[in-house]
Design an enzyme around this catalytic site. Sequence first.
Site, short mmCIF file in Angstrom:
data_model
loop_
_atom_site.label_atom_id
_atom_site.label_comp_id
_atom_site.label_asym_id
_atom_site.label_seq_id
_atom_site.Cartn_x
_atom_site.Cartn_y
_atom_site.Cartn_z
N TRP A 125 -39.56 -15.90 -34.74
CA TRP A 125 -40.63 -16.56 -35.50
C TRP A 125 -40.30 -18.06 -35.54
O TRP A 125 -39.17 -18.43 -35.86
CB TRP A 125 -40.74 -16.02 -36.92
CG TRP A 125 -41.64 -16.90 -37.74
CD1 TRP A 125 -42.99 -17.03 -37.62
CD2 TRP A 125 -41.24 -17.87 -38.72
NE1 TRP A 125 -43.46 -17.99 -38.49
CE2 TRP A 125 -42.41 -18.52 -39.17
CE3 TRP A 125 -40.00 -18.25 -39.27
CZ2 TRP A 125 -42.39 -19.53 -40.14
CZ3 TRP A 125 -39.98 -19.25 -40.23
CH2 TRP A 125 -41.16 -19.88 -40.66
N GLU B 52 -43.30 -12.67 -33.92
CA GLU B 52 -44.06 -12.66 -35.18
C GLU B 52 -45.05 -13.81 -35.21
O GLU B 52 -44.71 -14.95 -34.93
CB GLU B 52 -43.07 -12.80 -36.36
CG GLU B 52 -43.71 -12.84 -37.73
CD GLU B 52 -42.67 -12.95 -38.86
OE1 GLU B 52 -41.49 -13.21 -38.59
OE2 GLU B 52 -43.07 -12.77 -40.03
N LYS C 60 -48.18 -16.14 -37.25
CA LYS C 60 -48.43 -16.65 -38.60
C LYS C 60 -49.65 -17.56 -38.61
O LYS C 60 -49.88 -18.29 -37.67
CB LYS C 60 -47.20 -17.40 -39.09
CG LYS C 60 -47.28 -17.85 -40.54
CD LYS C 60 -45.92 -18.24 -41.07
CE LYS C 60 -46.06 -18.79 -42.49
NZ LYS C 60 -44.76 -19.02 -43.12
N ASP D 80 -46.49 -9.58 -39.96
CA ASP D 80 -46.03 -9.77 -41.33
C ASP D 80 -47.31 -9.78 -42.16
O ASP D 80 -48.23 -10.56 -41.89
CB ASP D 80 -45.29 -11.11 -41.41
CG ASP D 80 -44.81 -11.47 -42.81
OD1 ASP D 80 -45.62 -11.36 -43.75
OD2 ASP D 80 -43.64 -11.88 -42.96
N HIS E 287 -49.14 -12.93 -43.28
CA HIS E 287 -49.47 -13.94 -42.28
C HIS E 287 -50.89 -13.92 -41.75
O HIS E 287 -51.15 -14.28 -40.61
CB HIS E 287 -48.49 -13.82 -41.10
CG HIS E 287 -47.12 -14.26 -41.46
ND1 HIS E 287 -46.11 -14.43 -40.54
CD2 HIS E 287 -46.58 -14.58 -42.66
CE1 HIS E 287 -45.02 -14.82 -41.16
NE2 HIS E 287 -45.27 -14.92 -42.44
N HIS F 171 -43.21 -6.74 -40.81
CA HIS F 171 -42.50 -7.33 -41.94
C HIS F 171 -43.33 -6.98 -43.16
O HIS F 171 -44.46 -7.44 -43.30
CB HIS F 171 -42.45 -8.86 -41.82
CG HIS F 171 -41.24 -9.35 -41.09
ND1 HIS F 171 -40.98 -10.69 -40.92
CD2 HIS F 171 -40.23 -8.68 -40.50
CE1 HIS F 171 -39.85 -10.82 -40.24
NE2 HIS F 171 -39.37 -9.61 -39.97
N ASP G 21 -49.16 -16.74 -48.60
CA ASP G 21 -47.98 -16.05 -48.07
C ASP G 21 -46.77 -16.32 -48.96
O ASP G 21 -45.82 -16.97 -48.55
CB ASP G 21 -47.74 -16.56 -46.64
CG ASP G 21 -46.54 -15.89 -45.99
OD1 ASP G 21 -46.25 -14.73 -46.33
OD2 ASP G 21 -45.90 -16.54 -45.14
N ASP H 118 -44.54 -14.36 -50.34
CA ASP H 118 -43.34 -13.54 -50.21
C ASP H 118 -42.83 -12.98 -51.53
O ASP H 118 -41.64 -13.03 -51.83
CB ASP H 118 -42.24 -14.29 -49.45
CG ASP H 118 -42.56 -14.38 -47.96
OD1 ASP H 118 -42.63 -13.33 -47.31
OD2 ASP H 118 -42.77 -15.51 -47.45
N ASP I 3 -39.46 -8.27 -45.80
CA ASP I 3 -39.33 -9.73 -45.71
C ASP I 3 -40.00 -10.38 -46.92
O ASP I 3 -41.21 -10.56 -46.94
CB ASP I 3 -39.98 -10.24 -44.41
CG ASP I 3 -39.89 -11.76 -44.29
OD1 ASP I 3 -39.05 -12.37 -44.99
OD2 ASP I 3 -40.65 -12.35 -43.50
C1 RNT Z 1 -41.93 -16.70 -42.34
C2 RNT Z 1 -41.72 -15.42 -41.64
C3 RNT Z 1 -40.31 -15.11 -41.26
C4 RNT Z 1 -39.31 -15.49 -42.33
C5 RNT Z 1 -37.89 -15.05 -42.05
C6 RNT Z 1 -36.92 -15.68 -42.99
O1 RNT Z 1 -43.20 -16.85 -42.87
O2 RNT Z 1 -42.25 -14.38 -42.40
O3 RNT Z 1 -40.19 -13.78 -40.91
O4 RNT Z 1 -39.69 -15.00 -43.58
O5 RNT Z 1 -37.58 -15.28 -40.76
ZN ZN Z 2 -41.89 -12.40 -41.76
#
Ligand code: RNT
Ligand code: ZN
Length: 416
Positions: free
Chosen positions: A182, A223, A225, A256, A259, A283, A291, A293, A323
């Site tokens: 990523w 990945e 985004k 993810d 994303h 993820h 996003d 997290d 994640d």
């Molecule tokens: C970032 C991505 C990625 C990170 C990690 C730390 O938006 O989700 O996967 O969270 O690599």
């Molecule tokens: Zn991620």
Amino acid sequence: MAQQRYEIAKERYAAFGIDTEAAIRKLSEVSISMHCWQGDDVHGFENSGSLTGGIQTTGNYPGVARNPDELLADLDKAFSLIPGKHRVNVHACYGIYENGQSVDRDRIKPEHFRRWVDYAKKRGLGLDFNPTFFSHPLSENGTLTNPNEEIRAFWIRHGIACIRISEYFAEQTGTPCLMNIWIPDGFKDVPADRLGPRERYMDSLDQILGCGYDKTKVLVTLESKVFGIGLESYTAGSGEFALCYAMTRGIVPLMDNGHYHPTEVVSDKIPALLCFAPKIALHVTRGVRWDSDHVVRYDDETQEMMKEIVRCDALDRVILATDYFDASINRIAAWVIGMRSVQKALLNALLLPNKDWKALQDSAQYTELMMRQEEWKTMPLGDVWEEFCRRNEVIASTEWFEEIKKYEKDVLSNRK
Ligand code: RNT
Ligand code: ZN
């Protein structure tokens, strides 16, 4: 008591033709790759300063892990409260250096990750890996998309160095290592060139994958985004780019669920991708308005994603990783809550009368389907969950939090 409740639940599910024993067995076989970076707010061991790349942790809960010893001890505490056998997902900025002197990202070697291997081997855990294309002086204006060829070459070397470490992880642990790429590369404001960065990204990825590696040992994922903080207008690794790249190069697309645009759901994308991709990776996170997290919970979308995996009979095709990063609550509890939530959602999915509901859909009996889906929500999932925990020798109920409180008092409070 709990045992009796399980026996009653077992009968109630059996009345619908559902075998709780089989569900428990299946769930015991699912291993999730738990991200190491929840333990220290994505800081790593390089002393590189602040977190960049458009991702952010917020909060200042006491007791953050400050070094490898502390992070590994915290991981142990978390795993002791999570049922089943899992994997540890390590980022390249978590190399462990003898004299505390880290080497630059393009020169990291397997030996810098030996302690992770020792840790995993001793506990029978698998290991996954991630190159770190952020929190570095050379990542400010792009990594694998950088128009400066020297900087781009630096990051390509980093990618290849990470493939070598992933191979080492696979050889040492005896299970394939997933290596997820990523990059944060993008622009805050309206770009003048959207194609160039993507062409360079494609070329950089081709160079990394072209280094020659054992595909039975290393599973590379890409990945995508949609945006990052400070990168609102454009990201090179968009959904379309990442998906097309992965599909044309025979690597694995990784989604993810933070994303995408807020009303897009990954649960719906899972069966779409499974029509074409032999394997996909996830993820699992929780975005609140963006996003962000947040810690994964047993919420609708987590349930829906796990339902799709099970319904598509794809437990062996969808690779699961967590994640998220929350620094505002006890970080070990955050790991445990998120992992247990994914597992609970999987168990829920494994206990659904999917065949019957599909038949209702196929015969257009939508009223009855809706009624059944709603009534199902009060089935005794919790009793089966407790049994699953008990068999995995992990505390089933809220009592696991006593362990967190004790650890906070005995260990975390001494970290000042
Ligand atoms: C970032 C991505 C990625 C990170 C990690 C730390 O938006 O989700 O996967 O969270 O690599
Ligand atoms: Zn991620």
